[in-house]
Design a protein around this motif. Structure first.
Motif, PDB file in Angstrom:
ATOM      1  N   VAL B  43      59.031  66.626  37.579  1.00  0.00           N
ATOM      2  CA  VAL B  43      58.449  67.923  37.883  1.00  0.00           C
ATOM      3  C   VAL B  43      57.761  68.465  36.645  1.00  0.00           C
ATOM      4  CG1 VAL B  43      58.965  70.310  38.525  1.00  0.00           C
ATOM      5  CG2 VAL B  43      60.152  68.423  39.672  1.00  0.00           C
ATOM      6  N   PHE B  44      56.551  68.932  36.828  1.00  0.00           N
ATOM      7  CA  PHE B  44      55.743  69.439  35.731  1.00  0.00           C
ATOM      8  C   PHE B  44      56.344  70.707  35.135  1.00  0.00           C
ATOM      9  CE2 PHE B  44      51.954  70.335  33.413  1.00  0.00           C
ATOM     10  CZ  PHE B  44      51.690  71.690  33.554  1.00  0.00           C
ATOM     11  N   LEU B  45      56.366  70.780  33.808  1.00  0.00           N
ATOM     12  CA  LEU B  45      56.817  71.983  33.111  1.00  0.00           C
ATOM     13  C   LEU B  45      55.632  72.720  32.494  1.00  0.00           C
ATOM     14  CD1 LEU B  45      60.042  70.633  31.347  1.00  0.00           C
ATOM     15  CD2 LEU B  45      59.886  72.023  33.426  1.00  0.00           C
ATOM     16  N   MET B  46      54.880  72.036  31.648  1.00  0.00           N
ATOM     17  CA  MET B  46      53.729  72.666  31.017  1.00  0.00           C
ATOM     18  C   MET B  46      52.842  71.647  30.311  1.00  0.00           C
ATOM     19  SD  MET B  46      55.714  74.623  27.932  1.00  0.00           S
ATOM     20  CE  MET B  46      57.182  74.903  28.926  1.00  0.00           C
ATOM     21  N   ILE B  47      51.618  72.079  30.020  1.00  0.00           N
ATOM     22  CA  ILE B  47      50.657  71.286  29.244  1.00  0.00           C
ATOM     23  C   ILE B  47      50.220  72.096  28.041  1.00  0.00           C
ATOM     24  CG2 ILE B  47      48.283  70.405  29.187  1.00  0.00           C
ATOM     25  CD1 ILE B  47      48.495  69.520  31.947  1.00  0.00           C
ATOM     26  N   LEU B  48      50.080  71.430  26.909  1.00  0.00           N
ATOM     27  CA  LEU B  48      49.516  72.048  25.720  1.00  0.00           C
ATOM     28  C   LEU B  48      48.289  71.242  25.315  1.00  0.00           C
ATOM     29  CD1 LEU B  48      52.915  72.026  25.342  1.00  0.00           C
ATOM     30  CD2 LEU B  48      52.197  73.682  23.636  1.00  0.00           C
ATOM     31  N   LEU B  49      47.233  71.969  24.994  1.00  0.00           N
ATOM     32  CA  LEU B  49      45.967  71.311  24.705  1.00  0.00           C
ATOM     33  C   LEU B  49      45.460  71.554  23.280  1.00  0.00           C
ATOM     34  CD1 LEU B  49      44.067  72.162  28.020  1.00  0.00           C
ATOM     35  CD2 LEU B  49      45.226  70.035  27.446  1.00  0.00           C
ATOM     36  N   LYS B  50      45.833  72.666  22.726  1.00  0.00           N
ATOM     37  CA  LYS B  50      45.248  73.047  21.438  1.00  0.00           C
ATOM     38  C   LYS B  50      46.269  72.984  20.313  1.00  0.00           C
ATOM     39  CE  LYS B  50      42.193  76.331  23.770  1.00  0.00           C
ATOM     40  NZ  LYS B  50      41.808  77.762  23.883  1.00  0.00           N
ATOM     41  N   GLY B  51      45.795  72.552  19.146  1.00  0.00           N
ATOM     42  CA  GLY B  51      46.657  72.547  17.979  1.00  0.00           C
ATOM     43  C   GLY B  51      47.137  73.955  17.689  1.00  0.00           C
ATOM     44  N   GLY B  52      48.431  74.103  17.412  1.00  0.00           N
ATOM     45  CA  GLY B  52      48.994  75.416  17.138  1.00  0.00           C
ATOM     46  C   GLY B  52      49.392  76.186  18.373  1.00  0.00           C
ATOM     47  N   GLU B  53      49.173  75.591  19.545  1.00  0.00           N
ATOM     48  CA  GLU B  53      49.471  76.297  20.792  1.00  0.00           C
ATOM     49  C   GLU B  53      50.971  76.363  21.044  1.00  0.00           C
ATOM     50  OE1 GLU B  53      47.587  74.500  24.172  1.00  0.00           O
ATOM     51  OE2 GLU B  53      48.018  76.210  25.491  1.00  0.00           O
ATOM     52  N   GLN B  54      51.382  77.467  21.648  1.00  0.00           N
ATOM     53  CA  GLN B  54      52.763  77.625  22.098  1.00  0.00           C
ATOM     54  C   GLN B  54      52.727  78.164  23.517  1.00  0.00           C
ATOM     55  OE1 GLN B  54      55.479  79.633  19.525  1.00  0.00           O
ATOM     56  NE2 GLN B  54      54.482  78.927  17.663  1.00  0.00           N
ATOM     57  N   LYS B  55      53.647  77.668  24.349  1.00  0.00           N
ATOM     58  CA  LYS B  55      53.721  78.137  25.727  1.00  0.00           C
ATOM     59  C   LYS B  55      55.165  78.340  26.112  1.00  0.00           C
ATOM     60  CE  LYS B  55      49.650  76.520  28.184  1.00  0.00           C
ATOM     61  NZ  LYS B  55      49.153  75.678  29.288  1.00  0.00           N
ATOM     62  N   GLY B  56      55.400  79.238  27.022  1.00  0.00           N
ATOM     63  CA  GLY B  56      56.762  79.502  27.478  1.00  0.00           C
ATOM     64  C   GLY B  56      56.858  79.489  28.970  1.00  0.00           C
ATOM     65  N   HIS B  57      58.046  79.096  29.454  1.00  0.00           N
ATOM     66  CA  HIS B  57      58.317  79.060  30.888  1.00  0.00           C
ATOM     67  C   HIS B  57      59.764  79.472  31.059  1.00  0.00           C
ATOM     68  CE1 HIS B  57      58.047  77.706  35.010  1.00  0.00           C
ATOM     69  NE2 HIS B  57      59.125  76.977  34.846  1.00  0.00           N
ATOM     70  N   GLU B  58      60.011  80.732  31.324  1.00  0.00           N
ATOM     71  CA  GLU B  58      61.365  81.295  31.375  1.00  0.00           C
ATOM     72  C   GLU B  58      62.034  81.009  30.028  1.00  0.00           C
ATOM     73  OE1 GLU B  58      62.116  81.172  36.163  1.00  0.00           O
ATOM     74  OE2 GLU B  58      63.122  79.708  34.909  1.00  0.00           O
ATOM     75  N   LYS B  59      63.118  80.263  30.030  1.00  0.00           N
ATOM     76  CA  LYS B  59      63.803  80.001  28.764  1.00  0.00           C
ATOM     77  C   LYS B  59      63.425  78.640  28.197  1.00  0.00           C
ATOM     78  CE  LYS B  59      67.706  82.977  29.802  1.00  0.00           C
ATOM     79  NZ  LYS B  59      69.163  83.070  30.015  1.00  0.00           N
ATOM     80  N   ILE B  60      62.367  78.071  28.701  1.00  0.00           N
ATOM     81  CA  ILE B  60      61.894  76.795  28.203  1.00  0.00           C
ATOM     82  C   ILE B  60      60.500  77.004  27.641  1.00  0.00           C
ATOM     83  CG2 ILE B  60      61.304  74.444  28.849  1.00  0.00           C
ATOM     84  CD1 ILE B  60      63.311  74.639  31.128  1.00  0.00           C
ATOM     85  N   SER B  61      60.291  76.618  26.408  1.00  0.00           N
ATOM     86  CA  SER B  61      58.991  76.792  25.768  1.00  0.00           C
ATOM     87  C   SER B  61      58.641  75.545  24.993  1.00  0.00           C
ATOM     88  CB  SER B  61      59.001  78.017  24.854  1.00  0.00           C
ATOM     89  OG  SER B  61      59.950  77.841  23.816  1.00  0.00           O
ATOM     90  N   ALA B  62      57.388  75.456  24.567  1.00  0.00           N
ATOM     91  CA  ALA B  62      56.948  74.281  23.833  1.00  0.00           C
ATOM     92  C   ALA B  62      55.895  74.676  22.825  1.00  0.00           C
ATOM     93  CB  ALA B  62      56.400  73.220  24.782  1.00  0.00           C
ATOM     94  N   SER B  63      55.761  73.848  21.801  1.00  0.00           N
ATOM     95  CA  SER B  63      54.749  74.060  20.779  1.00  0.00           C
ATOM     96  C   SER B  63      54.002  72.756  20.535  1.00  0.00           C
ATOM     97  CB  SER B  63      55.398  74.546  19.486  1.00  0.00           C
ATOM     98  OG  SER B  63      56.245  73.542  18.953  1.00  0.00           O
ATOM     99  N   PHE B  64      52.817  72.878  19.974  1.00  0.00           N
ATOM    100  CA  PHE B  64      51.958  71.739  19.648  1.00  0.00           C
ATOM    101  C   PHE B  64      51.480  71.991  18.237  1.00  0.00           C
ATOM    102  CE2 PHE B  64      49.900  68.028  20.374  1.00  0.00           C
ATOM    103  CZ  PHE B  64      48.733  67.978  21.122  1.00  0.00           C
ATOM    104  N   ASN B  65      51.777  71.091  17.301  1.00  0.00           N
ATOM    105  CA  ASN B  65      51.462  71.429  15.912  1.00  0.00           C
ATOM    106  C   ASN B  65      49.953  71.373  15.651  1.00  0.00           C
ATOM    107  OD1 ASN B  65      50.934  68.692  15.636  1.00  0.00           O
ATOM    108  ND2 ASN B  65      52.213  68.430  13.822  1.00  0.00           N
ATOM    109  N   GLU B  66      49.557  71.870  14.485  1.00  0.00           N
ATOM    110  CA  GLU B  66      48.132  72.031  14.184  1.00  0.00           C
ATOM    111  C   GLU B  66      47.378  70.699  14.209  1.00  0.00           C
ATOM    112  OE1 GLU B  66      47.802  76.174  13.898  1.00  0.00           O
ATOM    113  OE2 GLU B  66      46.251  74.625  13.793  1.00  0.00           O
TER     114      GLU B  66
END
Lengths: 113, 112
Positions: B43-66
């Motif tokens: 099941v899909f949670l999230m996508i990150l595309l850009k360096g430095g991006e951060q996204k959150g989904h309730e208590k689950i979040s993600a980051s993508f370094n620069e």
């Protein structure tokens, strides 16, 4: 409802027989993928297709074949040349390029005896 | 080519936090995060595309370094429903085609 459907859910075949797994989507997605998953393992790419009548080998294509005659359908044939075909097979689709969310079917568990 | 995930497995008590990492020797075009329950579809949670991006989904979040070579998935105040295998995936250009490949997965077990 839109979605991606795999059938059957469970499949049993005798060694040496070819078997075809069905994958159909009504999401109007251009890209479709087939993955193999072994117990405790990750998702390994078998074949993928970005447009109708075109498909590319993934990392473990040997012993498998596919067709993409319609946008909605991407069947996978497991041939007798596949040395260890027992596995869980997952089909997925996405709008296109790798930056789009992939939707997965419920999978087909193939057992070859 | 395949992104590398760590750790391979995590065991938590309810309410504890976890971090799952996904890394590559080359810059990633994108990073996808999925969760799979046993015998079910990812099941899909999230996508990150850009360096430095951060996204959150309730208590689950993600980051993508620069440099776009590492992504981390953060699970905070874990719940029993968080149990499953987490996969990171990336779009990989090869020979003019874009394929979606995944890491080996991180098994997460949350206990009461």
């Amino acid at each position: 409802d839109g979605g991606i459907t795999q059938s059957p859910k469970y499949l049993f075949r005798k060694e040496g027989q070819n078997v075809t797994l069905s994958c159909e989507q009504n999401l109007n997605h251009d890209a479709m993928y087939w993955y193999r998953q072994d117990p405790g393992q990750g998702l390994r790419l078998i074949y993928y297709s970005q447009i109708v009548n075109d498909f590319q080998k993934g990392d473990i294509a040997e012993g498998y074949s596919v067709s993409r005659e319609k946008k909605e359908s991407f069947p996978l044939t497991v041939t007798s040349a596949q040395k260890n075909p027992t596995a869980f097979y997952l089909c997925a689709s996405s709008k296109g390029q790798g930056a789009n969310e992939a939707f997965f079917g419920q999978g087909t568990r193939l057992t070859v005896v | 080519q395949q992104p590398v995930q760590s750790p391979q497995a995590v065991i938590l008590r309810e309410g504890e936090d976890a971090v799952i990492n996904c890394s590559s020797s080359k810059a990633l075009y994108s990073v996808h995060w999925y969760r799979q329950k046993h015998g079910e579809a990812p099941v899909f949670l999230m996508i990150l595309l850009k360096g430095g991006e951060q996204k959150g989904h309730e208590k689950i979040s993600a980051s993508f370094n620069e440099k776009k070579q590492q992504s981390s998935l953060y699970l905070t105040a874990s719940q029993l429903s968080y149990s499953g295998t987490y996969f990171c995936g990336t779009g990989l250009f090869s020979g003019g085609y874009n394929k979606l490949i995944f890491g080996a997965g991180t098994r997460l077990a949350v206990h009461p």
